[in-house]
Design a protein around this motif. Structure first.
Motif, PDB file in Angstrom:
ATOM      1  N   ILE A   1       0.978  -0.921  -0.133  1.00  0.00           N
ATOM      2  CA  ILE A   1       0.155  -0.028  -0.175  1.00  0.00           C
ATOM      3  C   ILE A   1       1.170   1.491   0.418  1.00  0.00           C
ATOM      4  CG2 ILE A   1      -1.847   1.406   1.227  1.00  0.00           C
ATOM      5  CD1 ILE A   1      -3.053  -1.232   2.343  1.00  0.00           C
ATOM      6  N   THR A   2       0.760   2.046  -1.003  1.00  0.00           N
ATOM      7  CA  THR A   2       1.175   3.516  -0.746  1.00  0.00           C
ATOM      8  C   THR A   2       0.255   4.621  -0.901  1.00  0.00           C
ATOM      9  OG1 THR A   2       3.043   2.921  -2.589  1.00  0.00           O
ATOM     10  CG2 THR A   2       3.065   5.252  -2.843  1.00  0.00           C
ATOM     11  N   SER A   3       0.496   4.847  -0.086  1.00  0.00           N
ATOM     12  CA  SER A   3      -0.058   6.493   0.831  1.00  0.00           C
ATOM     13  C   SER A   3       0.495   7.900   1.005  1.00  0.00           C
ATOM     14  CB  SER A   3      -1.428   5.371   1.364  1.00  0.00           C
ATOM     15  OG  SER A   3      -1.499   6.717   1.931  1.00  0.00           O
ATOM     16  N   ARG A   4       0.303   8.500   0.039  1.00  0.00           N
ATOM     17  CA  ARG A   4       1.122  10.360   0.401  1.00  0.00           C
ATOM     18  C   ARG A   4       0.691  11.542   0.071  1.00  0.00           C
ATOM     19  NH1 ARG A   4       5.139   6.817  -3.900  1.00  0.00           N
ATOM     20  NH2 ARG A   4       6.457   5.465  -2.436  1.00  0.00           N
ATOM     21  N   ASP A   5       0.224  11.742   1.034  1.00  0.00           N
ATOM     22  CA  ASP A   5       0.218  12.825   0.956  1.00  0.00           C
ATOM     23  C   ASP A   5       0.541  14.326  -0.253  1.00  0.00           C
ATOM     24  OD1 ASP A   5      -2.468  12.137   2.043  1.00  0.00           O
ATOM     25  OD2 ASP A   5      -1.920  13.696   4.740  1.00  0.00           O
ATOM     26  N   PRO A   6      -0.086  14.980  -0.467  1.00  0.00           N
ATOM     27  CA  PRO A   6       0.611  16.174  -1.780  1.00  0.00           C
ATOM     28  C   PRO A   6       1.680  17.128  -1.229  1.00  0.00           C
ATOM     29  CG  PRO A   6      -1.735  16.591  -1.379  1.00  0.00           C
ATOM     30  CD  PRO A   6      -1.886  15.335  -1.020  1.00  0.00           C
TER      31      PRO A   6
ATOM     32  N   TYR B   1      -1.750  13.455  -5.572  1.00  0.00           N
ATOM     33  CA  TYR B   1      -2.053  12.824  -3.819  1.00  0.00           C
ATOM     34  C   TYR B   1      -2.382  11.165  -4.633  1.00  0.00           C
ATOM     35  CZ  TYR B   1      -5.402  10.995  -0.234  1.00  0.00           C
ATOM     36  OH  TYR B   1      -6.293  10.261   0.746  1.00  0.00           O
ATOM     37  N   ASP B   2      -0.948  10.470  -3.961  1.00  0.00           N
ATOM     38  CA  ASP B   2      -0.229   9.151  -4.782  1.00  0.00           C
ATOM     39  C   ASP B   2      -0.906   7.987  -3.798  1.00  0.00           C
ATOM     40  OD1 ASP B   2       1.232   6.999  -5.666  1.00  0.00           O
ATOM     41  OD2 ASP B   2       3.123   8.035  -5.137  1.00  0.00           O
ATOM     42  N   GLN B   3      -2.395   7.012  -4.221  1.00  0.00           N
ATOM     43  CA  GLN B   3      -2.858   6.649  -3.618  1.00  0.00           C
ATOM     44  C   GLN B   3      -3.317   4.908  -4.463  1.00  0.00           C
ATOM     45  OE1 GLN B   3      -5.092   7.381  -0.588  1.00  0.00           O
ATOM     46  NE2 GLN B   3      -3.228   8.082  -0.848  1.00  0.00           N
TER      47      GLN B   3
END
Length: 346
Positions: free
Chosen positions: A155-160, A242-244
């Motif tokens: 799971i990749t979850s990165r805020d902008p 937004y990287d999801q």
């Protein structure tokens, strides 16, 4: 199953950004009347409330809980108020939708859920990603045994961009505020509980996170009860948007989802191949998911059918967040079962 009610009257507690979003989604539904909304800064939202057809605005949320006509409440106030409001709403016989997390304390959440069970009301937690078309496809693919037994979950979850300092100070930290969505998705797509958590974290984006005892970058390793292994990578700043993304690799294949983009156009020239950056933030990326989330909650109340995301789902995600924080502090893996035992015996 027979319909229990034809229409529902709803009360909204909290009219900040997320409360307004839910309110505007609710008023678009035929079988719902959003009768009242409360906010401690109610004077600032009166005009907006009137514009979308809300009849009652009040500073005191107890006006909503004491209204016998109201069937259910949306709790969209600050996190530190959730547990108490859940207890009071349950005691008032109201069904509950509560934004995540239920609380900053797994112990408080555990106590609130006991009250919910005691009074027999429904509680849905606002993990909106379960209702996103991409994540649901991964869930359904795994559940239908298309890729066999899950072996690896990524799971990749990165805020902008990072939130402001005042938000960071009161957010509960990266694991409770941001990664908690990923913890829920990890359980959702695998259909398995997490049994162990190990974390490496750092403050690489902005020293303000370290100032408040938080991190902005983390790698989280999970062990699942079904034998699968998971890894989550989080960052508070992905300059491209937004990287999801998610991948589940299994015994018979794999399923993965990529980012949503404003369009699918890809431009190829002598200079290179280009496409638009991902959707910028969660209000864009999960706009439709919020609508489906509310529709599913209302459907569950009208049909008395099971919820897609329960209070227990919220509790389990908080346990993982608690384990992640302890792992970072202690530098070792943390067993979820140990945390559960400590909470139940406290």
């Amino acid at each position: 199953m027979e319909t229990v009610k034809q229409t529902l009257k709803i009360g909204m507690i909290g009219a900040g950004r997320i409360g307004k979003l839910h309110a505007e989604n609710l008023v678009s539904l035929d079988q719902v009347e959003l009768k009242a909304i409360s906010d401690i800064y109610v004077d600032k939202v009166i005009d907006w409330a009137k514009k979308i057809g809300i009849k009652i605005t009040t500073k005191d949320y107890m006006d909503i809980l004491n209204d016998p006509e109201i069937d259910a409440v949306y709790i969209c106030s600050p996190t530190n108020t959730h547990a108490q409001m859940i207890k009071e709403a349950a005691e008032a016989g109201k069904h509950i939708f509560c934004e995540k997390p239920i609380s900053f304390s797994a112990e408080e959440t555990f106590e609130a859920l006991k009250i919910v069970e005691q009074y027999g009301v429904k509680l849905q937690v606002g993990f909106n990603r379960r209702f996103d078309h991409n994540f649901k496809k991964v869930h359904d693919t795994v559940k239908n045994d298309v890729i066999g037994d899950p072996h690896i979950v990524k799971i990749t979850s990165r805020d902008p961009e990072p939130p402001p300092a005042e938000y960071i100070k009161a957010s509960g930290g990266l694991f409770m505020d941001m990664a908690i969505h990923d913890f829920d998705i990890a359980r959702y797509v695998t259909g398995s509980e997490v049994e162990e958590v190990y974390v490496q974290g750092a403050s690489l984006v902005d020293p303000v996170f370290k100032h408040y005892g938080d991190v902005d970058t983390a790698i989280i390793t999970l062990k699942f009860e079904n034998g699968a292994i998971g890894v989550i990578d989080n960052s508070r700043k992905a300059v491209y948007g937004y990287d999801q993304r998610v991948e589940v690799f299994g015994s018979k294949g794999s399923v993965s989802i990529q980012n949503d983009h404003p369009n699918t156009a890809e431009i190829s020239t002598i200079q290179g191949v280009y496409r638009d950056k991902p959707q910028y933030f969660f209000l864009e990326r999960y706009k439709d998911a919020y609508v489906v989330e509310t529709k599913e909650f209302i459907y569950s109340l009208l049909q008395d059918s099971p919820l897609v995301c329960t209070g227990n789902d919220g509790y389990q995600a908080e346990l993982i967040a608690k384990a992640a924080k302890e792992s970072l502090e202690l530098g070792k893996p943390i067993k979820i079962e140990q945390l559960k035992s400590e909470i139940m015996n406290s």
